[in-house]
Design a protein around this motif. Structure first.
Motif, short mmCIF file in Angstrom:
data_model
loop_
_atom_site.label_atom_id
_atom_site.label_comp_id
_atom_site.label_asym_id
_atom_site.label_seq_id
_atom_site.Cartn_x
_atom_site.Cartn_y
_atom_site.Cartn_z
N ASN A 501 26.44 39.89 13.90
CA ASN A 501 27.38 40.06 12.79
C ASN A 501 26.65 40.29 11.47
O ASN A 501 27.18 40.97 10.58
CB ASN A 501 28.30 38.85 12.68
N ALA A 502 25.46 39.73 11.34
CA ALA A 502 24.68 39.91 10.12
C ALA A 502 23.99 41.27 10.08
O ALA A 502 23.62 41.76 9.01
CB ALA A 502 23.64 38.80 9.99
N VAL A 503 23.81 41.90 11.25
CA VAL A 503 23.16 43.21 11.33
C VAL A 503 24.18 44.33 11.21
O VAL A 503 24.03 45.25 10.39
CB VAL A 503 22.37 43.35 12.65
N LYS A 695 33.61 45.84 8.15
CA LYS A 695 34.43 44.66 7.86
C LYS A 695 33.82 43.87 6.70
O LYS A 695 32.85 43.12 6.86
CB LYS A 695 34.53 43.77 9.11
N PHE A 696 34.40 44.05 5.52
CA PHE A 696 33.81 43.49 4.31
C PHE A 696 34.16 42.03 4.07
O PHE A 696 33.68 41.43 3.10
CB PHE A 696 34.22 44.36 3.12
N GLU A 697 34.95 41.46 4.96
CA GLU A 697 35.20 40.02 4.84
C GLU A 697 34.01 39.20 5.32
O GLU A 697 34.01 37.97 5.20
CB GLU A 697 36.46 39.63 5.61
N LYS A 698 33.02 39.86 5.90
CA LYS A 698 31.80 39.15 6.34
C LYS A 698 30.59 39.80 5.69
O LYS A 698 30.67 40.87 5.10
CB LYS A 698 31.67 39.22 7.87
N GLU A 699 29.44 39.12 5.79
CA GLU A 699 28.19 39.68 5.29
C GLU A 699 27.52 40.49 6.41
O GLU A 699 27.55 40.11 7.59
CB GLU A 699 27.25 38.57 4.83
N PHE A 700 26.91 41.62 6.05
CA PHE A 700 26.15 42.40 7.02
C PHE A 700 25.08 43.20 6.28
O PHE A 700 25.11 43.32 5.04
CB PHE A 700 27.05 43.31 7.85
N LEU A 701 24.14 43.74 7.02
CA LEU A 701 22.99 44.44 6.45
C LEU A 701 23.45 45.60 5.57
O LEU A 701 24.22 46.45 6.02
CB LEU A 701 22.09 44.93 7.57
N ALA A 706 27.12 49.80 1.12
CA ALA A 706 28.33 50.38 1.70
C ALA A 706 29.51 50.25 0.74
O ALA A 706 30.29 51.19 0.55
CB ALA A 706 28.65 49.73 3.03
N GLN A 707 29.65 49.08 0.13
CA GLN A 707 30.75 48.88 -0.82
C GLN A 707 30.62 49.83 -2.01
O GLN A 707 31.62 50.37 -2.49
CB GLN A 707 30.75 47.44 -1.30
N LYS A 708 29.39 50.05 -2.43
CA LYS A 708 29.16 50.92 -3.59
C LYS A 708 29.58 52.35 -3.30
O LYS A 708 30.29 52.99 -4.10
CB LYS A 708 27.70 50.86 -4.01
#
Length: 806
Positions: A501-503, A695-701, A706-708
């Motif tokens: 999930n973090a990757v 899925k931006f409700e979690k943290e990932f690499l 990506a949000q930017k």
């Protein structure tokens, strides 16, 4: 000399100095270059130093265009002359295939605003009256083509770097590069040591030896290379203006003006390796004895094209070394297995690429990623399978065919097979024609009889018909595709779910037996990869991705520390796989297992460990064909048994083997993207339709990146195109990738994948466009000529996914 630096560049040739300059230009001024002798030693000083902008690869064309434009601004910035001569370059086509290549390059030049276009024979004759244009089909002109002074360019980079605070130390050989416990490096020299987080190997002819100091082996091999310069020629001296260079690649030579004579160089068939066991440390500004007999055939071709060459005396001959990678592209990038070690080795057209190469290297080191997708240059495209023997065989082929066209889908045989799997001989006996993927032999298509050799060209070739039969067989009944060359990993342990999930950007499956598709986000917010992740147990996941990108993806996986007690292991060598797809695939597989494959028991995107023909497999209800199908994966030692069982069961339904060329057609019919074509770090998630899987409700690499990018409107959109049947029939060619797309005369995009859709009867393409919508009429420049096309609203095969989920 500094004792600490942000980066230490090893090698004072044109590439090393360009990297130093660009590091300083991007803000790293605490950088040092170490050169064992004088700047330009090795292969830089004796280079012919031709410059040209166009390349079959779009991004390499961009790099070369940047480089050509940089030289004059570099002169203004530094006051150091680069010796730039730009009388233009003439590109000649003797054959229809070369004409296709040049017209396609001209179309790309129009799309990207580059200066490269067709001129008449009469116009070409005025530009270069010494050329005999008999037998020439077309001529392209590049007004900015020409040559530079090797020493001038190198010193201009050096001056520019020093002006920005960088240090250069000549006659300072590196004796050791020792990595410390904290990941930094100690670079040792007789004049003292330097601690740095980045070692940059730009050591040219000594790239292998410098890499070996860090325990790294690079697939590089030097060769000899010759060119000669004529005495003063009255026709040249009396012309008044500098003559354009001549690229007559069908004649296998290059030619340009040098002084008041001409320089002629060749890549001969009877090539010579040099320094096979290591480049001598005392070699500097040295040359080899002349051996013009070896290039006599090439010289005669040049004389036939420019008769005046045959009447001129030879002033000097240069026979010097060059160092090559197996595909003649640079080996560039951070070594995935070794932190803080960057390579830039094996450069052939150094003066056409030096500026862009230095910029890409500096971006990669400082910013973590290049602005362009440079996988074609990434050293991660090779791994330990690229042995010394493989490298020599490929270099020999690359050198001897330097000016041969690299056709779409072409597979060269030199150095193969490098790696094979247990079913290789079986497939070979069945008529398989193989390609190379990450060192592995894999079936491209199946001929009627063993030993078939495929033809190559820009138009449809001898494999087009057999591939169509494979596609129709699969769509009508079923097909069995060897997918063993996919990369496969197992993540196991109490922290497996958290780590994945973090990757990855998508949320990992929470239930055993479920799978998900997920993008891997790059440093700049693009698509670094796409994967299928399956939860096979509470603490175990299988991950499947691109085989050719496995070493590339190591860099991303390393960025997220594994939790204690959790492992992530490549199983690509240990596991083989097959995709059984088509309307009869369920019935075929059901004959081999007691596990129910009915949709209610085994729905789409589900998995199960089961037995097929007595062999334990992991079965996944997915298929890259877009059809009903399963992937089944087994230990490599059972591959032959499983393949035999699948073929025997399939025979009852008139189903058989299918190769990767058919898979390309099938996935294009469905509109599925593929890594390195539709999916790339250059493309943002919402441009490729993968934003829904982030899925931006979690943290990932690289979540922030990506949000930017998602805050910005899509620059382009991935679309599917249907090419006009009449235009395609006239040219006898489909799009293959790279063709520009125009609308109302304006460039709006380019093709990323193309194929004929045999089951839907349409010539199709995937590509990126801007300012266009489904239903719009456009033109796709197949063979460099406009082919009418329309942007489709939906994929022509199973647009609602009913077959896939049936």
């Amino acid at each position: 000399m500094r004792t600490e630096a942000q980066a230490v560049v090893i090698g004072g040739g044109v590439i090393g100095c360009s990297i130093l300059y660009h590091l300083a230009k991007l803000g790293w001024t605490d950088v040092v270059l170490l050169e064992r002798d004088e700047l330009t030693s090795g292969s830089t000083w004796h280079a012919a130093a031709n410059i040209h902008g166009l390349h079959d690869s779009t991004n390499i064309s961009r790099i070369q265009h940047y480089t050509m434009n940089l030289y004059k601004s570099l002169e203004e910035e530094t006051g150091q002359s680069c010796g730039v001569f730009q009388p233009g370059s003439l590109y000649l086509a003797q054959t229809e295939q070369r004409e296709h290549q040049l017209k396609l390059q001209a179309a790309k030049a129009k799309l990207y605003g580059m200066n490269f276009y067709e001129i008449s024979i009469e116009e070409a004759q005025k530009l270069h009256p010494l050329v005999n244009f008999d037998g020439i089909r077309c001529v392209m002109y590049e007004p900015d083509g020409g040559n530079v002074d090797p020493s001038g360019v190198t010193n201009a980079y050096a001056v520019g770097a020093r002006q920005r605070g960088a240090e250069i130390h000549r006659f300072t050989p590196v004796t050791a590069t020792d990595q410390q416990a904290d990941g930094t490096w100690i670079v040792k020299t007789p004049k003292g040591d330097i601690r740095t987080p980045w070692v940059v190997n730009a050591a040219g002819l000594w790239g292998r030896e410098v890499a070996a100091l860090a325990g790294i082996e690079l697939p590089l091999q030097p060769t000899e290379h010759q060119y000669f310069v004529t005495e003063t020629m009255s026709d040249v001296e009396g012309h008044g203006t500098r003559l354009p260079s001549v690229a007559d690649r069908d004649g296998e030579y290059y030619l340009r003006q040098e002084g008041q004579g001409l320089l002629v160089g060749a890549y001969e068939k009877d090539m010579r390796f040099w320094a096979e066991d290591g480049t001598p440390l005392d070699f500097a500004h040295d040359l080899f004895p002349d051996d013009l007999d070896r290039i006599e055939e090439n010289m005669m071709n040049a004389i036939e094209r420019l008769p005046a060459v045959g009447e001129a005396g030879i002033k000097r001959v240069i026979n010097g070394p060059m160092i090559w990678s197996p595909d003649s592209n640079v080996l560039m990038g951070p070594v995935p297995e070794v932190d803080g070690y960057f390579c830039c080795n094996g450069i052939i057209p150094g003066f056409s690429q030096s500026g862009g190469m230095g910029l890409m290297a500096a971006q990669w080191i400082i910013e973590g990623e290049t602005e362009y997708d440079m996988f074609a240059w990434d050293l991660a495209r090779f791994d330990s399978w690229a042995t010394k023997d493989f490298t020599k065989a490929r270099v020999q082929d690359q050198y001897a065919h330097r000016f041969a066209i690299h056709f779409p889908n072409e597979e060269r045989s030199a150095g193969r097979p490098a790696r094979t799997r247990p079913v290789y001989e079986t497939q070979k006996a069945m008529g398989a024609v193989f390609g190379l993927n990450a060192g592995w032999e894999h079936p491209l298509w199946f001929a009627d009889t063993p030993g078939a050799v495929e033809t190559n060209g820009f138009t449809r070739q001898n494999w087009w018909g057999p591939v169509g039969e494979e596609c129709k067989m699969l769509r009508d009944r079923a097909g069995i595709i060897d997918i063993s060359n996919f990369a496969k990993y197992v993540c196991k342990g109490p922290g497996a779910s958290d780590w994945l999930n973090a990757v990855f950007a998508n949320t990992m499956p929470k239930t055993v037996g479920r799978s998900c598709l997920t993008p891997l986000i790059s440093k700049r917010g693009g698509i670094a990869g796409d994967f299928t992740v399956t939860r096979v147990a509470e603490d175990e996941f299988w991950i499947i991705g691109s085989g050719m990108a496995e070493r590339y993806h190591k860099r991303f996986f390393k960025q997220v520390p594994l939790p204690e007690g959790t492992t992530f292991t490549s199983m690509t060598d240990a596991i083989c796989g097959f995709n059984i797809a088509g309307p009869k695939s369920r019935e075929i597989l059901q004959r081999l297992t007691n596990t129910s494959l009915a949709t209610e028991d085994f729905p789409f995107m589900r998995s199960a460990r089961t037995e097929l023909a007595g062999i334990e497999v992991l079965a996944l209800r997915v298929s890259f064909t877009g059809d009903l199908g399963w992937e089944v994966h087994c230990p490599t030692e059972h591959q032959s048994r499983l393949y035999t069982a699948l073929l025997e069961a399939g025979a009852a339904f008139d189903a058989g083997p299918v190769g990767s060329r058919a898979l390309m057609s099938l996935r294009v019919e469905k509109g599925y993207g593929s890594w390195s074509r539709e999916y790339s770090p250059e493309y943002w998630p919402h441009e490729v339709g993968l934003d829904r899987l982030c899925k931006f409700e979690k943290e990932f690499l690289n979540k922030d990146a990506a949000q930017k990018v998602l805050q910005n409107p899509a620059r382009e959109q991935l679309v599917m195109l249907h090419l006009d049947a009449e235009d395609v029939a006239t040219s006898n060619a489909d799009a293959t990738g790279g063709e520009p797309i125009f609308k109302d005369g304006q460039g709006i995009g380019r093709v990323t994948s193309g194929a004929y859709g045999y089951s839907v009867g349409m010539s199709l393409a995937l590509g990126y466009v801007k300012n266009a919508q489904p239903g719009d009429a456009v033109e796709v420049m197949v063979l460099g000529r406009p082919h009418k096309a329309v942007i489709l609203h939906e994929p022509p095969f199973d647009p609602l996914g009913q077959v896939l989920r049936g």
